[in-house]
Write an enzyme that holds these catalytic residues in place. Sequence first.
Site, short mmCIF file in Angstrom:
data_model
loop_
_atom_site.label_atom_id
_atom_site.label_comp_id
_atom_site.label_asym_id
_atom_site.label_seq_id
_atom_site.Cartn_x
_atom_site.Cartn_y
_atom_site.Cartn_z
N GLY A 41 -7.00 -9.99 4.96
CA GLY A 41 -5.69 -10.14 4.92
C GLY A 41 -5.07 -9.64 6.45
N ARG A 65 4.39 1.18 -1.23
CA ARG A 65 5.53 1.32 -1.95
C ARG A 65 5.31 0.32 -3.30
NH1 ARG A 65 9.86 1.29 0.49
NH2 ARG A 65 9.26 1.73 2.48
N GLU A 85 6.93 -0.79 11.92
CA GLU A 85 6.01 -1.60 11.75
C GLU A 85 6.16 -3.18 11.41
OE1 GLU A 85 4.86 -2.94 8.60
OE2 GLU A 85 6.17 -1.77 7.19
N GLN A 135 4.78 -5.37 9.34
CA GLN A 135 4.24 -6.20 8.30
C GLN A 135 5.18 -6.10 7.13
OE1 GLN A 135 0.46 -3.59 8.05
NE2 GLN A 135 -0.49 -5.50 7.31
N CYS A 162 0.76 -1.21 0.01
CA CYS A 162 0.00 0.07 0.05
C CYS A 162 0.96 1.27 0.01
CB CYS A 162 -1.18 -0.04 1.29
SG CYS A 162 -0.01 -0.09 2.66
N SER A 176 9.47 2.63 6.32
CA SER A 176 8.04 2.56 6.16
C SER A 176 7.51 4.07 6.78
CB SER A 176 7.93 1.59 7.38
OG SER A 176 8.19 0.16 6.80
N SER A 186 -6.39 -6.24 7.87
CA SER A 186 -7.82 -6.62 8.45
C SER A 186 -7.96 -7.31 9.58
CB SER A 186 -8.77 -7.30 7.40
OG SER A 186 -8.58 -6.75 6.19
#
Length: 413
Positions: free
Chosen positions: A192, A53, A115, A117, A51, A110, A195
């Site tokens: 995902g 990069r 983060e 993820q 979302c 980020s 979510s």
Amino acid sequence: MHYLNISFTHKNSTMQIREKLSHKDDDDKKKCLERLLSSTHISEAILISTCNRMEVLCNCSDIPGATEHIFNMLSNRSGISIEELEGRADVFDDSSAIHHLFSVAASLDSMVIGETQIVGQLKDAFRLSYDNQFCSKKLARAMKSAFKCAAKVRNSTDISSKPVSMASVAVAKLKSLVDDISGKKALVIGTGEMSEITAKHLVNAGADVYIMNRTKHKAEALALECKCKVINFEELASAVNDFEILFTATSSSEPIITDSIINARDFDRYWFDLALPRDINYNKGERIHLYVIDDLKIIVDENMSSREHASRVAHGIIGRGIVEFFEWLNTQDTEQIIKEIYQRANIAAKEESTRAIKNGYIPKEYEEEALKLCEQTLKRFLHNMTASMRNSSQDAQTELLSGAMSAIIKENN
């Protein structure tokens, strides 16, 4: 061969630009990777599309040629001019490309520093490329070293001690807007990682959470894990008008919520679109407070300042990791050259011992001993030279020595 990274992120590109450059599903990414490798300059490639990069990491023989191919390909796909792409992109090559990769893996690049993820997203990108033979040893070395460095950063600093993600930032923003979300109905669309994190944060805050997804069994699995309820995707049109709180993070290539299904209500609605391309496209003023990824920068900036010390320590770890990576890489290249030298020496020994026997210089019955004598002579001659090459594999002479020996080997092939 060179490392090359062309990067479009929240730092240099708007959400609209990133939307046009994004690749949502694996089939789309594979097609892009095939086009990347159609260039004679590019031997390996990995595509990173999240979302925040869109990056192309590749191993190439010619940096200008590979760069031109990548910009042409991205322009043709997105409809964005090459001039604008070149003006926005960050282009890294060789050591700067590895530094950028390590920084991304350690979550220092980020939007939300620390983060958790991004490592998973990088691993998915690497696995897709490697499993489908779009990348091999060169990029595998770099990616595995990046993951190792990222682990050191997490273990040696508190940068991820309180894991923060875009989802948690969004929920924090919601809490700043609504006095008490306990007992309020909240809809989470998508199943995902984004979510999942959102649903867990909302449940912990006491919200009455519902999960919606096109594939119902995935919604049921997430709802079971998070102790939520499930609502059918077919009920989307009514749900967007019934729920006060909505989070969406699907992989849809088109908006799933538009003006056509939005009705006026006598209460405020708080919507968070965490998808790219965006899931929500509306233009009505129906007491809807919509927040997209780029709207969350205030909380992100606060997060960055609170982790400033950890970031400095992490950059130090990355610096040492890069030095270790190139030292190791030089060692690998040196060993390959030494192996080729000995292989050619053995071939020469075989040829000369055979010639000596054929010309009658040595009796046939001494053929084995003659071969061993030639091999041992060459090994003794090469020993000091190859030892020097190994010893210099971690200093400034490495590239010069390796280049010279590679040229000699090629000329004698």
